[in-house]
Design a protein around this motif. Structure first.
Motif: not given
Length: 754
Positions: A397-411, A421-428
């Protein structure tokens, strides 16, 4: 004189001519001769035996000839010119009418439009057809619409189909229409095959520079047993004055917005006239003209000028925006349409990579404050979570995701973000002190290459580089949603001071390796053009610092987008949160990137997709007024209505069959180059004539060409008459032999004993 066969494979049947000969040889069985004195009185004379043998040989030859003529006739021989063609008379015709339905065919002439003349001419052509003839009908626009695909002898249905053709709209591709007409004729059966193109001889639809397309047309025609004759009927001819004022495609500052938030509408007005002209451009919203926003535009001779409007919507839903000029002789380009979706707050997710006990010290503090400080009913509905809480369900249900100073991501987190993102979402991504150079390298290579828009190289500072105060370069803000922040238009964004930033490089585009290098790529589309290798787009720099270092880099990912900022969105590295433009900047970013998930303005051929559709069926109303019912279905966490038959450019409306829900609008765009009314030049016509096209302005030439001695004519019925005559003669001879009491008398093998 030409000669050939429609069913050449049937000539194999000529081998059946050997059957009577084989039967004759098999029946020649030798018998022992028994001497009997009285037989000498029954023996025939030598002349009689010779005559009987000749009659039998003639009878066998006739039977062989009958079988040969039947096989020859089944191969459907034809001839053009000469005595055979003259004896055969007019051949049955297979005609494909190709109607140019681009909006240039809507030119208002002194009597009628070329499109109306094409329909009238089609009726006249149908009047010339006879029993045994067939007709097909193609409506050529940006895509070819097969109105009557299978050759039909139902001329009443063909007349009805002509009358029901939609009004001219969009552009057209006559080269593709001719090729499809040839494909139809390759399945037809009559000897005379014709393609009749009804057009205004505008250059654009013919694509004379497309050598690949015309080579395919020429090859397809040559492969046919009887190449078709391709006629081009010019319904306009030379017109002294075809000056025209046209409205270009609409550019929106954003396709998704919220109530009371300004949106900019921009278009280009052009003219083809040797003198300067003053026109008035109007703005229409949902079909209603906003009179106070009309603008006078001065157009230079054969030139263009830009026009821009600003509008605020008060209600949610989809709204139709139109830029219109007063109607001229070509009404098809006197307006341009676009659809804006107005949502009641856009849902976003804010992921804080460095949460603190004191909220004011968190990286998300200024972002959350910006989204909640505008009005009681926020334009952006923001939800904040920590990195450890983020999973695939967080993105629903989200349109945009903001990742602020995120050090790492899990797989799993990275995989969920890629899917989002492939389904139309935006990531910043907003990089800060928690990030490390090449932080994305911790992910599997396939994920890091897909997700990362830029490479983080090192942290730089104005003190270390001795550059003084570092600010944004105003001239680099050229993206539509960033233009309002340029030095001469914005308030204070370009005065922001940056003390630190990440030095970044956009990732390069990648070409996906071909699985089998030695195998040619498949055909990509209906035009027959070969597919090109798949390319993964690279990053694009949208904003720079004064020293040229990238400040914002974006990269498309599926239907969505991924963005990377060189600084965090707090006050540690810059004065950005203290600027008046900070709140508008974040909102513009949300509105611009949320557009990735909306598909209200699409190109011709793309499906119309309505997310969050109502239960049950939907009714789709096209530009021609026809309505179609479609079912809704569940796709992921949404109920979606998908319409895949948008064959005409213009405005479509979608609403629930029951329940009285809101009407949702879509705009299908088309090639605005159709406004260029330039005709084919004589050299271009000569080039197309070498490909087999015959240009004419007199429809009588086509009827004459159908009956002249150069048209292919079948003469199988002459062969049928000969076969009937031979059969009658064979019956007569057989009766004569039988009634005469004669049988084959073999000469004695030995001298009879006395």
């Amino acid at each position: 004189m030409g000669f050939g066969f429609f069913n050449g494979a049937m000539l194999i049947g000529l081998s059946a001519m050997a059957l009577p000969l084989l039967a004759h040889l098999i029946s020649r069985r030798r018998f022992d001769v028994v001497s009997w004195g009285a037989m000498q009185f029954l023996q025939l004379g030598r002349k009689t035996r010779r005559r009987i043998r000749l009659e039998e040989l003639l009878l066998m030859a006739m039977r062989m000839g009958v079988l040969g003529l039947i096989a020859f006739g089944m191969s459907r021989p034809w001839a053009s010119g000469g005595a055979l063609s003259a004896l055969s008379g007019r051949a049955s015709r297979d005609v494909v009418l190709v109607v140019d339905s681009s909006y240039s065919m809507g030119w208002k002439g002194p009597i009628n439009t070329p499109h109306a003349q094409a329909i009238q001419w089609g009726h006249q052509c149908l009047d010339t057809l006879r029993p045994g003839d067939t007709v097909s009908l193609l409506d050529v626009r940006d895509q070819v619409r097969s109105v009557i695909d299978t050759p039909s002898s139902d001329f009443d249905y063909a007349r009805q189909s002509l009358d029901e053709l939609p009004t001219p709209s969009g552009s057209s591709n006559l080269a593709s229409g001719v090729r499809q007409a040839i494909q139809i004729l390759s399945r037809s059966s009559n000897a005379s095959r014709e393609v009749i193109v009804l057009t205004d001889s505008q250059k654009l639809p013919w694509r004379p520079e497309d050598i690949y397309q015309w080579t395919r047309i020429e090859d397809s025609s040559k492969r046919m047993s009887v190449p078709p004759r391709i006629w081009v009927v010019d319904l306009v001819g030379e017109v002294a004055d075809r000056s025209n004022v046209a409205v270009g495609a609409i550019e929106l500052s954003r396709q998704l917005t919220v109530p009371e938030f300004p949106i900019r509408i921009r278009s280009t007005i052009s003219q083809t006239h040797p003198a300067q002209k003053r026109v008035v451009a109007h703005l229409e919203v949902n079909g209603q003209r906003v009179v106070e926003k009309s603008q006078a535009v001065e157009l230079p001779a054969n030139g263009e000028a830009s026009v821009e409007f600003e509008h605020r919507f008060m209600d949610t839903g989809s709204h139709l925006i139109s830029v219109v000029v007063d109607e001229d002789n070509l009404p098809g380009d006197d307006r341009a349409d676009a659809v804006v979706e107005v949502a009641d707050g856009i849902p976003v997710l804010v992921v804080d990579g460095d949460p603190r006990a004191d909220p004011t010290q968190s990286d998300s503090f200024f972002v959350m404050s910006a989204f909640s400080a505008v009005r009681e009913s926020p334009w952006v509905r923001a939800q904040k979570i920590s990195l450890s809480e983020m999973n695939s369900e967080s993105f629903q249900g989200k349109a945009v995701v903001w990742l602020l100073n995120v050090p790492t991501l899990t797989q799993p987190q990275a995989e969920a973000m890629i899917k989002f993102a492939r389904e139309g979402g935006a990531i910043v991504f907003a990089a800060g002190n928690q990030n490390q150079a090449g932080w994305y390298n911790a992910l599997p290579p396939a994920l890091s290459k897909t997700l990362a828009p830029a490479k983080l190289i090192e942290v730089q500072s104005d003190v270390d580089l001795k550059l003084g105060a570092m600010r944004l370069e105003g001239d680099s803000l050229t993206a539509p949603w960033l233009e309002r922040f340029q030095t001469d238009q914005g308030v204070d964004l370009t005065s922001t001071r940056f003390s630190q930033w990440w030095r970044m490089e956009p990732v390069a585009a990648e070409v996906v390796p071909q699985p089998n290098p030695g195998v040619p790529l498949p055909v990509a589309n209906l035009s027959g053009e070969p597919a090109v290798p798949q390319t993964i787009p690279g990053g694009t720099v949208l904003a720079k610092l004064d020293n040229g270092a990238p400040w914002l880099i974006t990269r498309p990912l599926g239907k969505g987008i991924v963005a990377q900022l060189a600084v965090p969105l707090d006050s540690d590295w810059s004065t950005l949160p203290s600027k008046n433009d900070f709140v508008p900047l974040l909102h513009e970013m949300v509105f611009a990137y949320s557009t990735q998930s909306t598909t209200r303005n699409v190109d011709l051929g793309a499906p119309l997709v309505l997310n969050q559709a109502a239960l049950g069926e939907m009714v789709v109303r096209g530009p021609d007024g026809k309505e179609t019912r479609i079912a809704t279905k569940t796709e992921g966490d949404r109920r979606t209505a998908r319409y895949t038959q948008a064959e005409l450019p213009g405005v479509y409306e979608m609403r629930p069959v029951v329940g009285g829900g809101k009407t949702e609008r879509f705009a299908v765009n088309f090639d605005r180059r159709e406004s260029d009314l330039a005709r084919l030049t004589p050299p271009e016509q000569e080039g197309l004539a070498k490909k087999g096209l015959v240009f004419t302005a007199d429809p009588a030439d086509i009827e004459k060409g159908a009956i002249d001695n150069q048209a292919p004519s079948e003469f199988w019925w002459w062969l049928l008459l000969i076969v009937i005559g031979l059969l009658v003669f064979e019956v007569v001879m057989t009766r004569r032999l039988v009634q005469g009491g004669h049988i084959l008398i073999e000469p004695p093998l030995a001298t009879p004993q006395v």
